[in-house]
Design a protein around this motif. Sequence first.
Motif, PDB file in Angstrom:
ATOM      1  N   ALA A 134      86.846 -26.241   2.206  1.00  0.00           N
ATOM      2  CA  ALA A 134      86.056 -27.135   1.364  1.00  0.00           C
ATOM      3  C   ALA A 134      84.651 -27.278   1.930  1.00  0.00           C
ATOM      4  O   ALA A 134      83.660 -27.337   1.187  1.00  0.00           O
ATOM      5  N   GLU A 135      84.548 -27.309   3.243  1.00  0.00           N
ATOM      6  CA  GLU A 135      83.252 -27.466   3.897  1.00  0.00           C
ATOM      7  C   GLU A 135      82.311 -26.314   3.541  1.00  0.00           C
ATOM      8  O   GLU A 135      81.097 -26.517   3.402  1.00  0.00           O
ATOM      9  N   ASP A 136      82.856 -25.097   3.376  1.00  0.00           N
ATOM     10  CA  ASP A 136      82.023 -23.957   2.985  1.00  0.00           C
ATOM     11  C   ASP A 136      81.351 -24.206   1.637  1.00  0.00           C
ATOM     12  O   ASP A 136      80.192 -23.838   1.421  1.00  0.00           O
ATOM     13  N   GLY A 137      82.089 -24.829   0.720  1.00  0.00           N
ATOM     14  CA  GLY A 137      81.523 -25.149  -0.589  1.00  0.00           C
ATOM     15  C   GLY A 137      80.551 -26.306  -0.513  1.00  0.00           C
ATOM     16  O   GLY A 137      79.505 -26.305  -1.175  1.00  0.00           O
ATOM     17  N   ILE A 138      80.880 -27.307   0.299  1.00  0.00           N
ATOM     18  CA  ILE A 138      80.024 -28.485   0.447  1.00  0.00           C
ATOM     19  C   ILE A 138      78.671 -28.102   1.037  1.00  0.00           C
ATOM     20  O   ILE A 138      77.635 -28.657   0.662  1.00  0.00           O
ATOM     21  N   VAL A 139      78.662 -27.135   1.940  1.00  0.00           N
ATOM     22  CA  VAL A 139      77.403 -26.640   2.520  1.00  0.00           C
ATOM     23  C   VAL A 139      76.465 -26.166   1.415  1.00  0.00           C
ATOM     24  O   VAL A 139      75.251 -26.429   1.450  1.00  0.00           O
ATOM     25  N   GLU A 140      77.016 -25.484   0.406  1.00  0.00           N
ATOM     26  CA  GLU A 140      76.188 -24.980  -0.694  1.00  0.00           C
ATOM     27  C   GLU A 140      75.669 -26.114  -1.567  1.00  0.00           C
ATOM     28  O   GLU A 140      74.537 -26.063  -2.056  1.00  0.00           O
ATOM     29  N   ILE A 141      76.483 -27.135  -1.785  1.00  0.00           N
ATOM     30  CA  ILE A 141      76.010 -28.303  -2.543  1.00  0.00           C
ATOM     31  C   ILE A 141      74.874 -28.980  -1.786  1.00  0.00           C
ATOM     32  O   ILE A 141      73.845 -29.357  -2.361  1.00  0.00           O
ATOM     33  N   MET A 142      75.046 -29.103  -0.470  1.00  0.00           N
ATOM     34  CA  MET A 142      74.019 -29.734   0.353  1.00  0.00           C
ATOM     35  C   MET A 142      72.718 -28.929   0.371  1.00  0.00           C
ATOM     36  O   MET A 142      71.626 -29.496   0.504  1.00  0.00           O
ATOM     37  N   LYS A 143      72.810 -27.618   0.237  1.00  0.00           N
ATOM     38  CA  LYS A 143      71.601 -26.798   0.154  1.00  0.00           C
ATOM     39  C   LYS A 143      70.791 -27.172  -1.088  1.00  0.00           C
ATOM     40  O   LYS A 143      69.559 -27.256  -1.047  1.00  0.00           O
TER      41      LYS A 143
END
Length: 466
Positions: free
Chosen positions: A329-338
């Motif tokens: 999930a963190e891999d996806g959250i990183v992209e949202i945060m970008k």
Amino acid sequence: MKKSLLLVALSVCLLPLWGQQNFSRIDSLIKKMLPEASEVGISVYDLTAKKSLYNYRAEKLSRPASTMKLLTAITALSRPEANEPFRTEVWHDGVIEHDTLQGNLYVVGGFDPEFDSQSMDSLIEEVITFPFSVINGQVYGDVSMKDSLYWGSGWAWDDTPAGYQPYLSPLMYHKGMVTVTVAPGAAPGDTAKVSCYPVSSYYSLHNTAQTRTPSAGKYLLSRDWLTNGNNLIVTGNVPTFRKDLINIYDSGSFFMHTFWERLRAKGIVVPESYGFTELPSDGAEQMARWETPVQKVLNQLMKESDNLNAEAMLCRIASQATGKKRVTAEDGIVEIMKLVRNLGHDPKDYKIADGCGLSNYNYLSPALLVDFLKYAYSQSDVFQKLYKSLPVAGIDGTLKNRMKNTSAFRNVHAKTGSFTAINALAGYLKMKNGHEVAFAIMNQNVLSAARARAFQDKVCEVIIGL
């Protein structure tokens, strides 16, 4: 002539004041309609005039509930691969000799949250077109797309076995749930009639519910979830017809059990059980594929606030961005945060724990939600898909029963968000002057969801009336 010019000049000068007076109605609504112990943050932006219209604690951090899905969806739609469908594939290795597959069958999960009984049948029909009736090998499920964590960070353990909290897997069948329909019998005291869909030997049913018998106690649908069992239990008084959803433990196994069972029903001689492993990197051939369009997944995600669909989107973002397997999930959250950073915000100012908003760890602000809505509006491809998927006031989805017989009817296209003491609404509407508006309203610490919703509806009416 001079008098006319004076009136025009006064009108122009007083126009901003008139707008402020109208927005002061929202201040009054906050005082009159919300409990003193509650809090609210509001952000309103005129997309047509490209200016902020109203802010009230717009930067205040709040738990977004399902308005978190806006960030997930907009991030997913912004990617170059946004139109790629969700895929479930069947492969085989080895060779087909006479009527026997001398090798293994692999079902590769692509986290399709809309994969249902019809999808399963279509996949099976493709497989049986190949010239074999015996599998002299194994039947495997490949769930290597994501890690093995089946719930999101901060999800409540005692929310299971509710249908809104599925067990996550790259192989999902019927959303990892069973639809249980219960109807009264012919006479009081009769055992209630229970049917389950989809029918499967993967779970069992224990029914002691009684027809119109108050002494039987409150109706309850559950399962032996504390021991991760799949014995569905129906008890209590059944005065009227009802239909409920219950989640099933281990969605990947539910999928594979059904796939294996239906292969056998088609006359294919299969091994005694199925297992899980990764598709070999070479030497395998694709046999069948099922695809689900992104718009279908998005519509269910937004209209019905589907948590599974949001988490599937988050996993898909992670997979597309990293190109690796067993994404987190963190891999996806990183992209949202970008994207948060690209919109001028500091990711450190917010907390994102999942893709659907079910987690209690999420903290966003109305201003951030509106900036995501502004960004989506500026990207025609993104906006077209997003706008089509949003619930429409008084018409469908989670807004079906709201804002009827008001100026907001059919006018508000927005995502709802709610759980205990939290209620939010964010999306788009059109003012009387034709201007398009992005807005976010985040109510916190309101135990009465009805009061929070009534407040939000009134705020929308005020904005529309300007």
